[in-house]
Scaffold this motif. Structure first.
Motif, PDB file in Angstrom:
ATOM      1  N   PRO A 292      17.102   5.689  -3.576  1.00 37.14           N
ATOM      2  CA  PRO A 292      17.293   6.157  -2.202  1.00 37.14           C
ATOM      3  C   PRO A 292      16.059   5.989  -1.313  1.00 37.14           C
ATOM      4  CG  PRO A 292      16.972   8.012  -3.678  1.00 37.14           C
ATOM      5  CD  PRO A 292      17.050   6.774  -4.542  1.00 37.14           C
ATOM      6  N   ALA A 293      14.908   5.782  -1.921  1.00 33.80           N
ATOM      7  CA  ALA A 293      13.683   5.680  -1.129  1.00 33.80           C
ATOM      8  C   ALA A 293      12.791   4.568  -1.679  1.00 33.80           C
ATOM      9  CB  ALA A 293      12.927   7.004  -1.164  1.00 33.80           C
ATOM     10  N   HIS A 294      11.891   4.146  -0.850  1.00 32.79           N
ATOM     11  CA  HIS A 294      10.911   3.123  -1.208  1.00 32.79           C
ATOM     12  C   HIS A 294      10.097   3.582  -2.418  1.00 32.79           C
ATOM     13  CE1 HIS A 294       7.411   0.500  -0.766  1.00 32.79           C
ATOM     14  NE2 HIS A 294       8.177  -0.263   0.001  1.00 32.79           N
ATOM     15  N   PRO A 295       9.698   2.666  -3.308  1.00 28.24           N
ATOM     16  CA  PRO A 295       8.841   3.054  -4.439  1.00 28.24           C
ATOM     17  C   PRO A 295       7.567   3.749  -3.972  1.00 28.24           C
ATOM     18  CG  PRO A 295       9.643   0.811  -4.726  1.00 28.24           C
ATOM     19  CD  PRO A 295      10.040   1.230  -3.338  1.00 28.24           C
ATOM     20  N   ARG A 296       7.153   4.721  -4.760  1.00 19.37           N
ATOM     21  CA  ARG A 296       5.951   5.489  -4.422  1.00 19.37           C
ATOM     22  C   ARG A 296       4.743   4.923  -5.155  1.00 19.37           C
ATOM     23  NH1 ARG A 296       6.437   9.980  -1.687  1.00 19.37           N
ATOM     24  NH2 ARG A 296       4.572  10.857  -2.639  1.00 19.37           N
ATOM     25  N   ARG A 297       3.634   4.928  -4.476  1.00 18.98           N
ATOM     26  CA  ARG A 297       2.379   4.506  -5.093  1.00 18.98           C
ATOM     27  C   ARG A 297       1.723   5.719  -5.741  1.00 18.98           C
ATOM     28  NH1 ARG A 297      -1.746   4.166   0.058  1.00 18.98           N
ATOM     29  NH2 ARG A 297      -1.380   6.287   0.721  1.00 18.98           N
ATOM     30  N   PRO A 298       0.844   5.500  -6.687  1.00 18.25           N
ATOM     31  CA  PRO A 298       0.106   6.633  -7.240  1.00 18.25           C
ATOM     32  C   PRO A 298      -0.738   7.304  -6.155  1.00 18.25           C
ATOM     33  CG  PRO A 298      -0.110   4.711  -8.655  1.00 18.25           C
ATOM     34  CD  PRO A 298       0.550   4.250  -7.392  1.00 18.25           C
ATOM     35  N   GLU A 299      -0.810   8.608  -6.220  1.00 17.19           N
ATOM     36  CA  GLU A 299      -1.576   9.372  -5.242  1.00 17.19           C
ATOM     37  C   GLU A 299      -3.031   8.906  -5.218  1.00 17.19           C
ATOM     38  OE1 GLU A 299      -2.389  14.046  -4.152  1.00 17.19           O
ATOM     39  OE2 GLU A 299      -0.933  13.524  -5.689  1.00 17.19           O
ATOM     40  N   HIS A 300      -3.567   8.762  -4.044  1.00 17.74           N
ATOM     41  CA  HIS A 300      -4.964   8.375  -3.797  1.00 17.74           C
ATOM     42  C   HIS A 300      -5.279   6.928  -4.195  1.00 17.74           C
ATOM     43  CE1 HIS A 300      -5.612  12.557  -2.897  1.00 17.74           C
ATOM     44  NE2 HIS A 300      -5.286  12.902  -4.134  1.00 17.74           N
ATOM     45  N   SER A 301      -4.250   6.113  -4.438  1.00 14.26           N
ATOM     46  CA  SER A 301      -4.520   4.727  -4.843  1.00 14.26           C
ATOM     47  C   SER A 301      -4.873   3.838  -3.651  1.00 14.26           C
ATOM     48  CB  SER A 301      -3.315   4.133  -5.570  1.00 14.26           C
ATOM     49  OG  SER A 301      -2.223   3.979  -4.675  1.00 14.26           O
ATOM     50  N   GLY A 302      -4.304   4.151  -2.482  1.00  9.79           N
ATOM     51  CA  GLY A 302      -4.532   3.314  -1.311  1.00  9.79           C
ATOM     52  C   GLY A 302      -3.711   2.041  -1.304  1.00  9.79           C
ATOM     53  N   TRP A 303      -2.818   1.864  -2.293  1.00 15.43           N
ATOM     54  CA  TRP A 303      -2.003   0.645  -2.356  1.00 15.43           C
ATOM     55  C   TRP A 303      -0.973   0.636  -1.249  1.00 15.43           C
ATOM     56  CZ3 TRP A 303      -0.648   1.356  -8.220  1.00 15.43           C
ATOM     57  CH2 TRP A 303      -1.820   1.208  -8.962  1.00 15.43           C
ATOM     58  N   VAL A 304      -0.654  -0.567  -0.765  1.00 12.53           N
ATOM     59  CA  VAL A 304       0.313  -0.741   0.304  1.00 12.53           C
ATOM     60  C   VAL A 304       1.370  -1.734  -0.156  1.00 12.53           C
ATOM     61  CG1 VAL A 304       0.582  -1.573   2.680  1.00 12.53           C
ATOM     62  CG2 VAL A 304      -1.473  -0.307   2.044  1.00 12.53           C
ATOM     63  N   CYS A 305       2.611  -1.487   0.227  1.00 10.82           N
ATOM     64  CA  CYS A 305       3.699  -2.403  -0.115  1.00 10.82           C
ATOM     65  C   CYS A 305       3.397  -3.783   0.483  1.00 10.82           C
ATOM     66  CB  CYS A 305       5.025  -1.877   0.444  1.00 10.82           C
ATOM     67  SG  CYS A 305       6.394  -3.050   0.238  1.00 10.82           S
ATOM     68  N   PRO A 306       3.514  -4.829  -0.334  1.00  8.77           N
ATOM     69  CA  PRO A 306       3.219  -6.163   0.170  1.00  8.77           C
ATOM     70  C   PRO A 306       4.267  -6.695   1.154  1.00  8.77           C
ATOM     71  CG  PRO A 306       4.041  -6.295  -2.071  1.00  8.77           C
ATOM     72  CD  PRO A 306       3.852  -4.833  -1.757  1.00  8.77           C
ATOM     73  N   ARG A 307       5.412  -6.042   1.237  1.00 11.44           N
ATOM     74  CA  ARG A 307       6.488  -6.528   2.106  1.00 11.44           C
ATOM     75  C   ARG A 307       6.567  -5.782   3.423  1.00 11.44           C
ATOM     76  NH1 ARG A 307      10.381  -9.031  -1.360  1.00 11.44           N
ATOM     77  NH2 ARG A 307      11.846  -9.197   0.354  1.00 11.44           N
ATOM     78  N   CYS A 308       6.578  -4.461   3.352  1.00 13.35           N
ATOM     79  CA  CYS A 308       6.787  -3.700   4.588  1.00 13.35           C
ATOM     80  C   CYS A 308       5.546  -2.948   5.036  1.00 13.35           C
ATOM     81  CB  CYS A 308       7.961  -2.730   4.430  1.00 13.35           C
ATOM     82  SG  CYS A 308       7.645  -1.390   3.274  1.00 13.35           S
ATOM     83  N   LYS A 309       4.502  -3.014   4.222  1.00  8.27           N
ATOM     84  CA  LYS A 309       3.212  -2.375   4.505  1.00  8.27           C
ATOM     85  C   LYS A 309       3.290  -0.852   4.523  1.00  8.27           C
ATOM     86  CE  LYS A 309       1.621  -6.491   4.872  1.00  8.27           C
ATOM     87  NZ  LYS A 309       1.324  -7.161   3.642  1.00  8.27           N
ATOM     88  N   LEU A 310       4.406  -0.282   3.999  1.00 10.85           N
ATOM     89  CA  LEU A 310       4.487   1.165   3.852  1.00 10.85           C
ATOM     90  C   LEU A 310       3.534   1.611   2.762  1.00 10.85           C
ATOM     91  CD1 LEU A 310       8.295   2.028   4.013  1.00 10.85           C
ATOM     92  CD2 LEU A 310       6.539   2.576   5.691  1.00 10.85           C
ATOM     93  N   LEU A 311       3.143   2.838   2.849  1.00  6.32           N
ATOM     94  CA  LEU A 311       2.219   3.370   1.852  1.00  6.32           C
ATOM     95  C   LEU A 311       2.928   3.808   0.583  1.00  6.32           C
ATOM     96  CD1 LEU A 311      -0.112   5.407   4.208  1.00  6.32           C
ATOM     97  CD2 LEU A 311      -0.338   3.056   3.421  1.00  6.32           C
ATOM     98  N   GLY A 312       4.229   3.987   0.656  1.00  7.90           N
ATOM     99  CA  GLY A 312       5.020   4.327  -0.541  1.00  7.90           C
ATOM    100  C   GLY A 312       4.803   5.693  -1.054  1.00  7.90           C
TER     101      GLY A 312
END
Length: 123
Positions: free
Chosen positions: A103-123
């Protein structure tokens, strides 16, 4: 290439499978411990794989797949060289297939600073 449901073709995306999602088959096919991403399918139809869920593990994709035994029927997976690569692959699979059970965009690990390569969301 897109299928009739709006998802991308499973051909040529680097994932291994499909395999039956059972404890024995997971251990047989996913024998290395490490990060990875995967697609799950609810159907047993051997001719068509419909990605209904996308997921990842930052540590051990084998272990994470066992969580879904009994819930889904088949899986495809890919090892990734790092947790960040697994996150990025999961994001790309999410955008390619828009699986119904995510139902939602994949989440990144907390404090990782990673950004989705497609939509640039923080996840």
């Amino acid at each position: 290439m897109r299928d009739t449901k709006g998802g991308h073709s499973l051909e040529g995306n680097g994932l291994s499978g499909p395999f039956v999602l059972s404890d024995d088959i997971i251990d047989q096919e996913v024998h290395n411990q490490g990060p990875g991403a995967f697609l799950l399918d609810s159907a047993t139809n051997a001719e068509v794989f419909k990605a209904t869920f996308v997921g990842r593990s930052d540590i051990d994709v084998n272990n994470q797949l066992h969580v879904y035994v009994g819930v889904y029927k088949r899986f495809k997976f890919v090892y990734c060289p790092s947790p960040q690569a697994a996150f990025e692959r999961e994001c790309n699979l999410f955008h390619d297939f828009a699986p119904n059970d995510n139902p939602a965009h994949p989440r990144r690990p907390e404090h990782s600073g990673w950004v989705c390569p497609r939509c640039k969301l923080l996840g």
